[in-house]
Design a protein around this motif. Structure first.
Motif, mmCIF file in Angstrom:
data_model
loop_
_atom_site.group_PDB
_atom_site.id
_atom_site.type_symbol
_atom_site.label_atom_id
_atom_site.label_comp_id
_atom_site.label_asym_id
_atom_site.label_seq_id
_atom_site.Cartn_x
_atom_site.Cartn_y
_atom_site.Cartn_z
ATOM 1 N N ALA A 1 12.557 16.720 5.541
ATOM 2 C CA ALA A 1 12.436 15.294 5.212
ATOM 3 C C ALA A 1 10.973 14.876 5.164
ATOM 4 O O ALA A 1 10.572 14.082 4.303
ATOM 5 N N ASP A 2 10.155 15.417 6.071
ATOM 6 C CA ASP A 2 8.723 15.105 6.058
ATOM 7 C C ASP A 2 8.065 15.638 4.782
ATOM 8 O O ASP A 2 7.210 14.968 4.180
ATOM 9 N N LEU A 3 8.441 16.855 4.374
ATOM 10 C CA LEU A 3 7.878 17.417 3.152
ATOM 11 C C LEU A 3 8.291 16.591 1.931
ATOM 12 O O LEU A 3 7.491 16.366 1.020
ATOM 13 N N ALA A 4 9.534 16.146 1.918
ATOM 14 C CA ALA A 4 10.002 15.319 0.797
ATOM 15 C C ALA A 4 9.232 14.004 0.739
ATOM 16 O O ALA A 4 8.797 13.562 -0.335
ATOM 17 N N GLN B 1 16.395 5.330 1.962
ATOM 18 C CA GLN B 1 17.765 4.844 2.093
ATOM 19 C C GLN B 1 18.734 5.991 2.393
ATOM 20 O O GLN B 1 19.649 5.834 3.210
ATOM 21 N N SER B 2 18.530 7.126 1.734
ATOM 22 C CA SER B 2 19.426 8.258 1.962
ATOM 23 C C SER B 2 19.237 8.825 3.364
ATOM 24 O O SER B 2 20.189 9.277 3.999
ATOM 25 N N GLN B 3 17.997 8.799 3.873
ATOM 26 C CA GLN B 3 17.745 9.252 5.236
ATOM 27 C C GLN B 3 18.418 8.312 6.245
ATOM 28 O O GLN B 3 18.991 8.766 7.238
ATOM 29 N N ALA B 4 18.353 7.023 5.987
ATOM 30 C CA ALA B 4 18.987 6.055 6.883
ATOM 31 C C ALA B 4 20.498 6.251 6.897
ATOM 32 O O ALA B 4 21.142 6.184 7.953
ATOM 33 N N LEU C 1 24.290 17.854 9.498
ATOM 34 C CA LEU C 1 22.908 18.342 9.468
ATOM 35 C C LEU C 1 22.689 19.380 8.377
ATOM 36 O O LEU C 1 21.720 19.298 7.617
ATOM 37 N N ILE C 2 23.572 20.371 8.272
ATOM 38 C CA ILE C 2 23.345 21.428 7.289
ATOM 39 C C ILE C 2 23.551 20.907 5.867
ATOM 40 O O ILE C 2 22.862 21.336 4.940
ATOM 41 N N GLU C 3 24.447 19.954 5.698
ATOM 42 C CA GLU C 3 24.611 19.383 4.356
ATOM 43 C C GLU C 3 23.367 18.587 3.963
ATOM 44 O O GLU C 3 22.946 18.615 2.800
ATOM 45 N N ARG C 4 22.754 17.907 4.924
ATOM 46 C CA ARG C 4 21.527 17.162 4.617
ATOM 47 C C ARG C 4 20.398 18.123 4.253
ATOM 48 O O ARG C 4 19.607 17.856 3.334
ATOM 49 N N ILE C 5 20.320 19.251 4.953
ATOM 50 C CA ILE C 5 19.329 20.273 4.613
ATOM 51 C C ILE C 5 19.537 20.738 3.178
ATOM 52 O O ILE C 5 18.585 20.862 2.398
ATOM 53 N N TYR C 6 20.787 20.987 2.816
ATOM 54 C CA TYR C 6 21.103 21.400 1.443
ATOM 55 C C TYR C 6 20.689 20.327 0.447
ATOM 56 O O TYR C 6 20.059 20.615 -0.590
ATOM 57 N N ARG C 7 21.023 19.059 0.719
ATOM 58 C CA ARG C 7 20.703 17.977 -0.216
ATOM 59 C C ARG C 7 19.196 17.841 -0.419
ATOM 60 O O ARG C 7 18.719 17.646 -1.546
ATOM 61 N N LEU C 8 18.442 17.940 0.660
ATOM 62 C CA LEU C 8 16.990 17.825 0.545
ATOM 63 C C LEU C 8 16.410 18.990 -0.249
ATOM 64 O O LEU C 8 15.550 18.801 -1.114
ATOM 65 N N VAL D 1 16.682 30.422 -7.063
ATOM 66 C CA VAL D 1 16.832 29.045 -6.603
ATOM 67 C C VAL D 1 16.828 28.115 -7.794
ATOM 68 O O VAL D 1 15.946 28.200 -8.664
ATOM 69 N N GLY D 2 17.797 27.201 -7.833
ATOM 70 C CA GLY D 2 17.892 26.271 -8.950
ATOM 71 C C GLY D 2 16.850 25.177 -8.864
ATOM 72 O O GLY D 2 16.309 24.892 -7.804
ATOM 73 N N ALA D 3 16.572 24.577 -9.994
ATOM 74 C CA ALA D 3 15.616 23.472 -10.029
ATOM 75 C C ALA D 3 16.286 22.239 -9.436
ATOM 76 O O ALA D 3 17.501 22.116 -9.420
ATOM 77 N N PRO D 4 15.509 21.303 -8.909
ATOM 78 C CA PRO D 4 16.090 20.082 -8.367
ATOM 79 C C PRO D 4 16.920 19.373 -9.424
ATOM 80 O O PRO D 4 16.567 19.338 -10.592
ATOM 81 N N SER D 5 18.040 18.801 -9.020
ATOM 82 C CA SER D 5 18.879 18.114 -9.981
ATOM 83 C C SER D 5 19.089 16.675 -9.505
ATOM 84 O O SER D 5 18.211 15.846 -9.612
ATOM 85 N N THR D 6 20.261 16.371 -8.943
ATOM 86 C CA THR D 6 20.547 15.002 -8.557
ATOM 87 C C THR D 6 19.872 14.637 -7.253
ATOM 88 O O THR D 6 19.520 15.476 -6.453
ATOM 89 N N ALA D 7 19.750 13.329 -7.032
ATOM 90 C CA ALA D 7 19.183 12.845 -5.783
ATOM 91 C C ALA D 7 20.157 13.110 -4.658
ATOM 92 O O ALA D 7 21.352 13.245 -4.879
ATOM 93 N N PRO D 8 19.677 13.207 -3.423
ATOM 94 C CA PRO D 8 20.583 13.476 -2.299
ATOM 95 C C PRO D 8 21.600 12.369 -2.131
ATOM 96 O O PRO D 8 21.290 11.197 -2.347
#
Length: 210
Positions: free
Chosen positions: A53-56, A72-75, A95-102, A202-209
């Motif tokens: 999250a800090d890197l993002a 907003q997504s972090q909140a 937690l692991i799903e949030r890691i995946y989304r980020l 690794v795929g390129a970023p697609s949708t927002a978390p």
């Protein structure tokens, strides 16, 4: 070329994850769930999510709108996590799903993988599966894999395997299993024959978390 997950994750272990005491964890964790600091697996996931999250948030070229969406997504994530209270399966999945989304949405979070414990998402093409499979690995103790395709997902835990890496976990009314060795992988879902998959970069970023 993609290495076996078990081998690839060993490279992350050089960075290591030194478990903090519950008191130390409580000082650094940014989620209002003390139970996380009493469980090494959850603490590891929390630490990695915070790093990503800090890197993002510090990513170059982010617009004001993108920064607002991230905030907003972090909140929303923290609210969902707090609602889990002390239920470990809920905390672990959140937690692991949030890691995946980020990792899926922000290229910057994948820029310093040697410093963390997660890899992916890798894309796996599995003929017979209704959609591409995305796989994210997190080297906590025990190591975990988050599988996602279409509107389905599963959290699997690494177990013993003769070669490569094998992950298993509850899915629906049964158990899902995922093996991978290099670019080759096998996915087993309850009530279905094994599916042979091919792992891609690794795929390129697609949708927002979400």
């Amino acid at each position: 070329m993609i290495r076996a997950a078990a081998v690839t994750l060993l490279s992350l272990m050089s960075a290591g994850f030194a478990a903090a005491t519950p008191m130390e964890c409580a000082k650094t964790s940014r989620v209002p769930v003390k139970f996380i600091c009493e469980d090494a697996t959850l603490e590891g996931l929390d630490k990695e999510e915070t790093r990503l999250a800090d890197l993002a948030a510090s990513g170059m070229g982010m617009t004001a709108a993108q920064k607002k969406d991230l905030s907003q997504s972090q909140a929303s994530f923290r609210k969902t996590l707090a609602a889990c209270r002390d239920a470990k399966p809920c905390l672990q999945r959140t937690l692991i799903e949030r890691i995946y989304r980020l990792r899926q949405a922000y290229a910057d979070v994948r820029s310093k993988d040697a410093e963390g414990t997660s890899l992916g998402p890798f894309i796996a093409s599995c003929p017979g599966l209704d959609g591409l499979l995305e796989v994210t690995f997190v080297n906590v103790a025990p190591a975990l894999a988050f599988l996602s395709w279409r509107d389905r997902s599963a959290v699997l835990q690494q177990g013993l395997a003769a070669s490569g890496a094998r992950y298993t976990g509850a899915f629906g009314e049964g158990e899902a299993q995922f093996w991978n060795k290099g670019e080759q992988a096998t996915l087993e879902l309850p009530g279905r024959p094994p599916l042979n998959c091919k792992m891609q970069e690794v795929g390129a970023p697609s949708t927002a978390p979400r």
